[in-house]
Write an enzyme that holds these catalytic residues in place. Structure first.
Site, PDB file in Angstrom:
ATOM      1  N   ARG A  51       0.623  -0.845  -0.126  1.00  0.00           N
ATOM      2  CA  ARG A  51      -0.087  -0.027  -0.117  1.00  0.00           C
ATOM      3  C   ARG A  51       0.527   1.625   0.034  1.00  0.00           C
ATOM      4  NH1 ARG A  51      -3.189  -0.931   5.533  1.00  0.00           N
ATOM      5  NH2 ARG A  51      -1.005  -1.335   5.505  1.00  0.00           N
ATOM      6  N   LYS A 150       4.615 -20.017   7.234  1.00  0.00           N
ATOM      7  CA  LYS A 150       4.044 -19.631   7.986  1.00  0.00           C
ATOM      8  C   LYS A 150       3.280 -18.489   8.728  1.00  0.00           C
ATOM      9  CE  LYS A 150       8.072 -19.448  10.820  1.00  0.00           C
ATOM     10  NZ  LYS A 150       9.144 -19.833  12.204  1.00  0.00           N
ATOM     11  N   HIS A 180      11.353 -22.658   4.974  1.00  0.00           N
ATOM     12  CA  HIS A 180      11.985 -22.822   4.950  1.00  0.00           C
ATOM     13  C   HIS A 180      13.341 -23.805   5.220  1.00  0.00           C
ATOM     14  CE1 HIS A 180      12.997 -20.800   8.838  1.00  0.00           C
ATOM     15  NE2 HIS A 180      13.635 -20.680   8.680  1.00  0.00           N
ATOM     16  N   LYS A 184      17.167 -26.000   2.969  1.00  0.00           N
ATOM     17  CA  LYS A 184      18.253 -25.336   4.239  1.00  0.00           C
ATOM     18  C   LYS A 184      19.817 -27.062   3.479  1.00  0.00           C
ATOM     19  CE  LYS A 184      17.468 -23.786   8.354  1.00  0.00           C
ATOM     20  NZ  LYS A 184      18.262 -22.552   8.417  1.00  0.00           N
ATOM     21  N   GLU A 218      17.882 -21.365  20.232  1.00  0.00           N
ATOM     22  CA  GLU A 218      18.226 -20.641  19.785  1.00  0.00           C
ATOM     23  C   GLU A 218      18.839 -19.397  21.324  1.00  0.00           C
ATOM     24  OE1 GLU A 218      14.839 -18.692  17.121  1.00  0.00           O
ATOM     25  OE2 GLU A 218      13.816 -19.864  18.531  1.00  0.00           O
ATOM     26  N   ASP A 237       4.717 -22.329  16.546  1.00  0.00           N
ATOM     27  CA  ASP A 237       5.679 -21.923  16.131  1.00  0.00           C
ATOM     28  C   ASP A 237       7.160 -22.351  15.485  1.00  0.00           C
ATOM     29  OD1 ASP A 237       6.966 -18.600  14.910  1.00  0.00           O
ATOM     30  OD2 ASP A 237       8.659 -19.238  16.426  1.00  0.00           O
ATOM     31  N   HIS A 242       8.517 -26.650  11.436  1.00  0.00           N
ATOM     32  CA  HIS A 242       9.930 -27.276  10.900  1.00  0.00           C
ATOM     33  C   HIS A 242       9.948 -28.420  11.870  1.00  0.00           C
ATOM     34  CE1 HIS A 242       9.349 -22.899   9.755  1.00  0.00           C
ATOM     35  NE2 HIS A 242      10.009 -22.380  11.069  1.00  0.00           N
ATOM     36  N   LYS A 334      14.141 -20.768  22.850  1.00  0.00           N
ATOM     37  CA  LYS A 334      14.773 -19.616  22.846  1.00  0.00           C
ATOM     38  C   LYS A 334      15.429 -19.303  24.428  1.00  0.00           C
ATOM     39  CE  LYS A 334      11.544 -17.383  19.893  1.00  0.00           C
ATOM     40  NZ  LYS A 334      12.707 -17.822  18.883  1.00  0.00           N
TER      41      LYS A 334
HETATM   42  N1  LIG Z   1       9.962 -11.465   8.920  1.00  0.00           N
HETATM   43  C1  LIG Z   1       9.845 -12.805   9.042  1.00  0.00           C
HETATM   44  O1  LIG Z   1      11.550 -13.246   9.042  1.00  0.00           O
HETATM   45  C2  LIG Z   1       8.923 -14.061   8.264  1.00  0.00           C
HETATM   46  C3  LIG Z   1       9.789 -15.713   8.528  1.00  0.00           C
HETATM   47  C4  LIG Z   1       8.875 -16.513   7.711  1.00  0.00           C
HETATM   48  C5  LIG Z   1       7.013 -15.658   8.185  1.00  0.00           C
HETATM   49  N2  LIG Z   1       7.094 -14.598   7.900  1.00  0.00           N
HETATM   50  C6  LIG Z   1       5.632 -14.366   7.702  1.00  0.00           C
HETATM   51  O2  LIG Z   1       5.504 -13.821   6.479  1.00  0.00           O
HETATM   52  C7  LIG Z   1       4.524 -12.614   6.497  1.00  0.00           C
HETATM   53  C8  LIG Z   1       5.180 -11.112   5.957  1.00  0.00           C
HETATM   54  O3  LIG Z   1       6.137 -10.353   7.307  1.00  0.00           O
HETATM   55  P1  LIG Z   1       6.873  -9.317   8.198  1.00  0.00           P
HETATM   56  O4  LIG Z   1       7.829 -10.074   8.845  1.00  0.00           O
HETATM   57  O5  LIG Z   1       7.092  -8.915   6.361  1.00  0.00           O
HETATM   58  O6  LIG Z   1       6.179  -8.671   7.831  1.00  0.00           O
HETATM   59  P2  LIG Z   1       5.504  -7.134   7.539  1.00  0.00           P
HETATM   60  O7  LIG Z   1       6.782  -6.280   7.619  1.00  0.00           O
HETATM   61  O8  LIG Z   1       4.349  -6.756   8.927  1.00  0.00           O
HETATM   62  O9  LIG Z   1       5.213  -6.558   6.739  1.00  0.00           O
HETATM   63  C9  LIG Z   1       4.279  -6.391   5.637  1.00  0.00           C
HETATM   64  C10 LIG Z   1       3.842  -6.164   4.262  1.00  0.00           C
HETATM   65  O10 LIG Z   1       2.722  -6.695   4.446  1.00  0.00           O
HETATM   66  C11 LIG Z   1       2.573  -4.984   3.164  1.00  0.00           C
HETATM   67  N3  LIG Z   1       0.803  -5.469   3.649  1.00  0.00           N
HETATM   68  C12 LIG Z   1       0.174  -4.935   5.213  1.00  0.00           C
HETATM   69  N4  LIG Z   1      -1.083  -4.661   4.971  1.00  0.00           N
HETATM   70  C13 LIG Z   1      -1.755  -4.664   3.550  1.00  0.00           C
HETATM   71  C14 LIG Z   1      -2.725  -4.852   2.620  1.00  0.00           C
HETATM   72  N5  LIG Z   1      -3.994  -3.793   3.214  1.00  0.00           N
HETATM   73  N6  LIG Z   1      -2.404  -4.744   1.173  1.00  0.00           N
HETATM   74  C15 LIG Z   1      -1.200  -4.500   0.464  1.00  0.00           C
HETATM   75  N7  LIG Z   1       0.105  -5.008   1.316  1.00  0.00           N
HETATM   76  C16 LIG Z   1      -0.370  -4.907   2.906  1.00  0.00           C
HETATM   77  C17 LIG Z   1       3.258  -3.978   3.690  1.00  0.00           C
HETATM   78  O11 LIG Z   1       3.392  -3.462   2.823  1.00  0.00           O
HETATM   79  P3  LIG Z   1       2.591  -1.721   3.405  1.00  0.00           P
HETATM   80  O12 LIG Z   1       2.426  -1.115   5.022  1.00  0.00           O
HETATM   81  O13 LIG Z   1       3.050  -0.980   2.403  1.00  0.00           O
HETATM   82  O14 LIG Z   1       0.981  -2.385   2.229  1.00  0.00           O
HETATM   83  C18 LIG Z   1       4.862  -4.894   3.982  1.00  0.00           C
HETATM   84  O15 LIG Z   1       4.587  -4.502   3.192  1.00  0.00           O
HETATM   85  C19 LIG Z   1       3.764 -12.602   8.010  1.00  0.00           C
HETATM   86  O16 LIG Z   1       2.597 -13.737   7.575  1.00  0.00           O
HETATM   87  C20 LIG Z   1       4.863 -13.145   8.772  1.00  0.00           C
HETATM   88  O17 LIG Z   1       4.540 -14.224   9.651  1.00  0.00           O
HETATM   89  C21 LIG Z   1       8.197 -13.897   7.986  1.00  0.00           C
END
Ligand SMILES: NC(=O)c1ccc[n+]([C@@H]2O[C@H](COP(=O)([O-])OP(=O)(O)OC[C@H]3O[C@@H](n4cnc5c(N)ncnc54)[C@H](OP(=O)(O)O)[C@@H]3O)[C@@H](O)[C@H]2O)c1
Length: 488
Positions: A51, A150, A180, A184, A218, A237, A242, A334
């Protein structure tokens, strides 16, 4: 030694949530590395979608900063970076409204046969709406695929709802559920070890294996994810996804072919053969307490009454002929002593020792498959202590740290996401979870969680930097066994 790179066909990859943490930390660096290694063909394009008020140039700037931060400026090849940034574009859209989808459509010209992948790097509540919008706006061609990861549900009911939302818009053959850990190198090596060598498979059963330990330790805490983690805990989690995937790959029957159908069928059979967790004694939940001026879990999570587990150890049993009576002990937590993940397969003692007792007893062989740090495999053996002085026994390890054994100390170990994203483009689902696997894992987990949610006891406290709560030691002691050391 140079890694062999097989280029993929030109593709379009749309990353929803491209401005978020996962995209910046993992996906953008992974794609950059694929370009650096020559795997990304001319004409491949990556389109970010979110967005945020941003245009192509703004997204390239964001990606450039992400590369500086997560690849590191010393490692970054500026020419490759500039070529990579040239492939990026951005489309503003909101997953929950109809706005922006025609812009995405315009950015994706129809080229017959060209793979088109939609990576949902957003919260799961957006999976259904995005899948539906893709289908409704005519973007889902025969070469389309959708990627999610996840958390794939909070329990069986929500996992089913998520699967239903995805399969309402995409065929199962187009849905890529990432775990993921399956990307590995060592985890794939576990399959090579088992199924490309004649040595281990005849021993890989209850006759010769005493037990298996799977550890994901961890040293970090919940790192600012407290609000989320406190609603989830270690069981959901780490274990549901995993650790059960690692268990499946260790325990599954040889699939007929290394292809998505046969591999996932065999993993599913393992999940369905898991015996219900046997009463309270088979599970230990823990929560780290404060110490050494470091905050407790409850303080980090900002929830003094929290009953969420930051540690779990459990004994799983697989009810089939191959594994009857062989416990699979799983533990994850953790703020433990070190960051260390491994699968350790402990073989049985020799049936009778011919050596005099004063020379020492033969220790059981252990095959340890180490995921981190230093991916590799070690096989501990008992050998003769060199030199005169009688027959004394000692332990020795056959060590295959991959980077050294493969003569590849200068070779970068690719991140799991690099492999998995390219598999999506190639259309290979072998290393991705099928919907029924995810549901089978929840079906086994749900009753365990339901049982402790009914009770009012709290997780056992453990010290930061320890190996976990005392009760977890007892879990193995009661069976006459002990955990392996948690060490880096
Ligand atoms: N971070 C990790 O390492 C990791 C690892 C495994 C799984 N995950 C999973 O992957 C998902 C994303 O994680 P994240 O850590 O990247 O989250 P994040 O940092 O909060 O990013 C969320 C993304 O979604 C976008 N977004 C939010 N609302 C939206 C909407 N209505 N329409 C379109 N885009 C929207 C946000 O951008 P805007 O605000 O610009 O719209 C942002 O780019 C989660 O479910 C998380 O559990 C993350």
């Amino acid at each position: 030694m140079v890694a062999r790179v097989v280029p993929v066909e030109p593709f379009d990859l749309v990353v929803f949530g491209a401005t978020g943490d996962l995209a910046r930390r993992k996906l953008i660096p992974a794609l950059y590395h694929r370009m650096q290694d020559g795997q990304m063909p001319e004409g491949a394009r990556i389109i970010g979608a979110a967005r945020s008020e941003m245009d192509d140039a703004g997204f390239r700037k964001l990606a450039s900063v992400a590369l500086e931060e997560f690849v590191g400026s010393a490692e970054l090849d500026k020419l490759v970076r500039d070529r990579f940034l040239g492939r990026l574009g951005f489309v503003r859209l909101d997953a929950t409204t109809d706005q922006g989808w025609e812009r995405l459509h315009a950015a994706l010209p129809d080229v017959p046969g060209r793979p088109r992948a939609f990576y949902l790097s957003v919260a799961p509540r957006f999976f259904g709406p995005i899948a539906r919008h893709i289908a409704d706006s005519g973007l889902r061609g025969p070469e389309a695929r959708i990627v999610v990861e996840k958390p794939l549900g909070h329990d069986l009911a929500s996992a089913r709802a998520l699967n239903a939302a995805l399969s309402g818009a995409f065929d199962e053959a187009q849905i890529y559920r990432i775990d993921h850990y399956l990307g590995k190198e060592t985890v794939q090596n576990l399959m090579a070890l088992r199924f490309a060598n004649a040595l281990f498979e005849p021993l890989w059963n209850a006759r010769h294996i005493d037990h298996v330990q799977i550890t994901v330790a961890e040293s970090v805490g919940i790192e600012g994810r407290g609000a989320y983690y406190d609603t989830v805990g270690a069981m959901r989690d780490m274990v549901q996804n995993h650790m059960l995937q690692l268990l499946c790959l260790t325990a599954m029957e040889p699939p007929a072919r290394f292809e998505p159908g046969p591999v996932r069928d065999e993993k599913l059979k393992v999940l369905r053969a898991l015996a219900p967790v046997n009463g309270l004694g088979a599970v230990v939940r823990g929560q780290y307490r404060s110490g050494n001026s470091q905050p407790s879990y409850a303080q980090e999570a900002d929830n003094p009454q929290s009953r969420t587990e930051s540690y779990i150890a459990l004994k799983a049993e697989i009810g089939n002929w191959r594994w009857n009576g062989v416990p699979f002990y799983l533990r994850t937590g953790k703020r433990l002593r070190a960051r260390m993940s491994e699968i350790a397969v402990q073989f049985k003692d020799v049936p009778h020792s011919i050596f005099p007792g004063e020379g020492g007893h033969p220790a059981p062989n252990v095959l340890a498959i180490r995921l981190q740090p230093d991916e590799g495999i070690t096989l501990s053996m008992t050998i003769k202590d060199p030199g005169p002085g009688g027959m004394r026994l000692t332990g020795a390890e056959l060590d295959m740290t991959f980077a050294e054994t493969l003569g590849a100390t200068s070779l970068r170990m690719p991140d799991a996401y690099e492999r998995l994203v390219m598999d999506v483009i190639r259309g290979d689902q072998t290393l991705f979870m099928r919907g029924d696997e995810v549901e089978a894992a929840w079906a086994w987990i749900d009753p365990v969680i339901a049982e402790w949610e009914e009770r009012s006891d709290r997780p056992r406290p453990y010290d930061i930097g320890s190996s976990g709560p005392e009760d977890a030691l007892m879990l193995l002691h009661r069976d006459g066994r002990r955990w392996r050391e948690i060490e880096a």
